[in-house]
Design a protein around this motif. Structure first.
Motif, PDB file in Angstrom:
ATOM      1  N   ALA A  18      65.388  46.415  45.967  1.00 49.01           N
ATOM      2  CA  ALA A  18      66.045  45.457  45.136  1.00 49.01           C
ATOM      3  C   ALA A  18      65.184  44.146  44.851  1.00 49.01           C
ATOM      4  CB  ALA A  18      67.173  44.940  46.324  1.00 49.01           C
ATOM      5  N   VAL A  19      64.447  43.769  45.919  1.00 46.48           N
ATOM      6  CA  VAL A  19      63.437  42.835  45.437  1.00 46.48           C
ATOM      7  C   VAL A  19      62.397  43.179  44.560  1.00 46.48           C
ATOM      8  CG1 VAL A  19      61.607  41.484  46.716  1.00 46.48           C
ATOM      9  CG2 VAL A  19      63.583  41.879  47.985  1.00 46.48           C
ATOM     10  N   GLY A  20      61.938  44.408  44.391  1.00 48.86           N
ATOM     11  CA  GLY A  20      61.115  44.932  43.419  1.00 48.86           C
ATOM     12  C   GLY A  20      61.633  44.982  41.941  1.00 48.86           C
ATOM     13  N   ALA A  21      62.891  45.086  41.899  1.00 44.55           N
ATOM     14  CA  ALA A  21      63.506  45.402  40.646  1.00 44.55           C
ATOM     15  C   ALA A  21      63.773  43.810  40.206  1.00 44.55           C
ATOM     16  CB  ALA A  21      64.975  46.097  40.815  1.00 44.55           C
ATOM     17  N   TRP A  22      64.216  43.263  41.190  1.00 43.41           N
ATOM     18  CA  TRP A  22      64.215  41.580  40.806  1.00 43.41           C
ATOM     19  C   TRP A  22      63.202  40.914  40.391  1.00 43.41           C
ATOM     20  CZ3 TRP A  22      62.205  36.951  42.704  1.00 43.41           C
ATOM     21  CH2 TRP A  22      62.792  35.888  42.346  1.00 43.41           C
ATOM     22  N   MET A  23      61.813  41.100  40.785  1.00 46.78           N
ATOM     23  CA  MET A  23      60.690  40.682  40.226  1.00 46.78           C
ATOM     24  C   MET A  23      60.515  41.265  38.943  1.00 46.78           C
ATOM     25  SD  MET A  23      58.468  40.803  43.982  1.00 46.78           S
ATOM     26  CE  MET A  23      56.802  40.096  43.495  1.00 46.78           C
ATOM     27  N   LEU A  24      60.681  42.411  38.801  1.00 41.58           N
ATOM     28  CA  LEU A  24      60.372  43.042  37.480  1.00 41.58           C
ATOM     29  C   LEU A  24      61.523  42.249  36.281  1.00 41.58           C
ATOM     30  CD1 LEU A  24      60.007  46.883  37.918  1.00 41.58           C
ATOM     31  CD2 LEU A  24      58.247  45.137  37.289  1.00 41.58           C
ATOM     32  N   ARG A  25      62.798  42.120  36.821  1.00 40.99           N
ATOM     33  CA  ARG A  25      63.562  41.495  35.867  1.00 40.99           C
ATOM     34  C   ARG A  25      63.235  39.813  35.914  1.00 40.99           C
ATOM     35  NH1 ARG A  25      70.022  41.619  35.623  1.00 40.99           N
ATOM     36  NH2 ARG A  25      70.024  39.591  34.146  1.00 40.99           N
ATOM     37  N   ARG A  26      62.638  39.231  36.533  1.00 40.43           N
ATOM     38  CA  ARG A  26      62.203  37.945  36.409  1.00 40.43           C
ATOM     39  C   ARG A  26      60.884  37.859  35.517  1.00 40.43           C
ATOM     40  NH1 ARG A  26      62.451  32.563  36.931  1.00 40.43           N
ATOM     41  NH2 ARG A  26      60.630  31.528  37.872  1.00 40.43           N
ATOM     42  N   LEU A  44      55.698  46.808  44.764  1.00 35.90           N
ATOM     43  CA  LEU A  44      56.517  46.746  45.904  1.00 35.90           C
ATOM     44  C   LEU A  44      57.606  48.062  45.355  1.00 35.90           C
ATOM     45  CD1 LEU A  44      57.551  45.185  48.172  1.00 35.90           C
ATOM     46  CD2 LEU A  44      59.211  44.201  46.701  1.00 35.90           C
ATOM     47  N   LEU A  45      57.594  48.383  44.399  1.00 31.38           N
ATOM     48  CA  LEU A  45      58.454  49.802  44.111  1.00 31.38           C
ATOM     49  C   LEU A  45      57.641  50.775  44.431  1.00 31.38           C
ATOM     50  CD1 LEU A  45      60.365  48.913  40.638  1.00 31.38           C
ATOM     51  CD2 LEU A  45      61.272  48.725  43.068  1.00 31.38           C
ATOM     52  N   ALA A  46      56.440  50.863  44.105  1.00 28.64           N
ATOM     53  CA  ALA A  46      55.615  52.021  44.366  1.00 28.64           C
ATOM     54  C   ALA A  46      55.573  52.205  45.848  1.00 28.64           C
ATOM     55  CB  ALA A  46      54.105  51.905  43.752  1.00 28.64           C
ATOM     56  N   LEU A  47      55.150  50.948  46.759  1.00 24.33           N
ATOM     57  CA  LEU A  47      55.216  51.148  48.158  1.00 24.33           C
ATOM     58  C   LEU A  47      56.381  51.634  48.677  1.00 24.33           C
ATOM     59  CD1 LEU A  47      53.575  50.314  50.553  1.00 24.33           C
ATOM     60  CD2 LEU A  47      54.726  47.991  50.576  1.00 24.33           C
ATOM     61  N   ILE A  71      70.059  52.793  42.482  1.00 27.25           N
ATOM     62  CA  ILE A  71      70.993  51.957  42.953  1.00 27.25           C
ATOM     63  C   ILE A  71      70.801  50.435  43.347  1.00 27.25           C
ATOM     64  CG2 ILE A  71      72.688  51.323  44.910  1.00 27.25           C
ATOM     65  CD1 ILE A  71      72.553  54.583  45.434  1.00 27.25           C
ATOM     66  N   ALA A  72      69.485  50.045  43.545  1.00 29.89           N
ATOM     67  CA  ALA A  72      69.103  48.586  44.059  1.00 29.89           C
ATOM     68  C   ALA A  72      68.946  48.176  42.362  1.00 29.89           C
ATOM     69  CB  ALA A  72      68.052  48.669  44.427  1.00 29.89           C
ATOM     70  N   ALA A  73      68.337  48.804  41.379  1.00 32.41           N
ATOM     71  CA  ALA A  73      68.023  48.414  40.153  1.00 32.41           C
ATOM     72  C   ALA A  73      69.488  48.155  39.420  1.00 32.41           C
ATOM     73  CB  ALA A  73      67.245  49.224  39.139  1.00 32.41           C
ATOM     74  N   PHE A  74      70.337  48.914  39.586  1.00 38.51           N
ATOM     75  CA  PHE A  74      71.710  48.603  38.919  1.00 38.51           C
ATOM     76  C   PHE A  74      72.385  47.637  39.539  1.00 38.51           C
ATOM     77  CE2 PHE A  74      76.245  49.569  38.962  1.00 38.51           C
ATOM     78  CZ  PHE A  74      76.409  49.555  37.392  1.00 38.51           C
ATOM     79  N   SER A  79      74.163  42.079  38.863  1.00 38.38           N
ATOM     80  CA  SER A  79      74.290  40.474  39.499  1.00 38.38           C
ATOM     81  C   SER A  79      74.022  39.542  38.231  1.00 38.38           C
ATOM     82  CB  SER A  79      73.252  40.423  40.191  1.00 38.38           C
ATOM     83  OG  SER A  79      71.923  40.328  39.974  1.00 38.38           O
ATOM     84  N   GLY A  80      73.335  39.963  36.999  1.00 41.24           N
ATOM     85  CA  GLY A  80      73.046  38.933  36.110  1.00 41.24           C
ATOM     86  C   GLY A  80      74.157  39.100  35.042  1.00 41.24           C
ATOM     87  N   TYR A  81      75.227  40.030  35.135  1.00 42.19           N
ATOM     88  CA  TYR A  81      76.236  39.935  33.903  1.00 42.19           C
ATOM     89  C   TYR A  81      77.043  38.665  33.845  1.00 42.19           C
ATOM     90  CZ  TYR A  81      80.193  41.837  31.566  1.00 42.19           C
ATOM     91  OH  TYR A  81      81.063  42.006  30.829  1.00 42.19           O
TER      92      TYR A  81
END
Length: 192
Positions: A18-26, A44-47, A71-74, A79-81
């Protein structure tokens, strides 16, 4: 691995992804300075996909990690909808697809549309499938299978077309012509 350790690993993987997906969205939303966010998120996602291999196993670890990643990326996306009000230009349109032309209902048109969408469309679709099975190169079993798979797709297309087209006589001519040409071509060659 016991259930408590598995739940702990799943929780860590879920938070990490979830943190990795949030960083990519940022990184996506920034105008400048995207590289650190992008590198951090991808790292972070690779790790989070690699370390469960040692803890949960070679097959189960990456599978669980990739499932939790989606699931986390979704969750990050949801959350930004934001719900925006409808603009005035779109309010006038009732739907995205244009409606078929208005046609005067009559008994013979309704009967012809029913016949074209049902039995005539099915006969034309069967003509296409049988003609394919007769004329296509390859093994007989493959030709029969693909010809059989063509029939429902072609019949569905014929149904959609005849019910949406405002020129019913054109649809009649095309479907009858397709049936005659398809069965004629199949009879010329025969199944060999």
């Amino acid at each position: 691995m016991n259930g408590l350790a598995l739940c702990g690993a799943v929780t860590v993987i879920l938070c990490e992804t979830a943190v990795g997906a949030w960083m990519l969205r940022r990184a996506w939303s920034l105008k400048t300075g995207k590289a650190p966010w992008r590198c951090g998120g991808l790292g972070l996602l690779a790790l989070s996909v690699l370390w469960p291999t040692w803890l949960l196993g070679e097959a189960r670890g990456p599978f669980i990690a990739l499932t939790l990643l989606s699931i986390a990326a979704f969750g990050v996306i949801v959350s930004g909808y934001t719900l925006r009000p409808v603009r005035a230009s779109r309010a006038a349109r009732e739907g995205l697809a244009p409606e078929p032309a208005e046609r005067a209902p009559s008994a013979w048109r309704t009967a012809l549309r029913w016949a074209l969408a049902g039995p005539v469309g099915m006969i034309a679709a069967m003509a296409l499938g049988i003609s394919y099975a007769v004329w296509a190169p390859g093994e007989p079993q493959t030709r029969l299978l693909v010809g059989g798979l063509i029939v429902p797709v072609a019949w569905g297309g014929a149904m959609a077309w005849t019910l949406a087209d405002s020129r019913i006589l054109r649809a009649t001519g095309v479907l009858v012509g397709t049936a005659v040409v398809g069965f004629g071509a199949a009879m010329l060659r025969g199944f060999a």
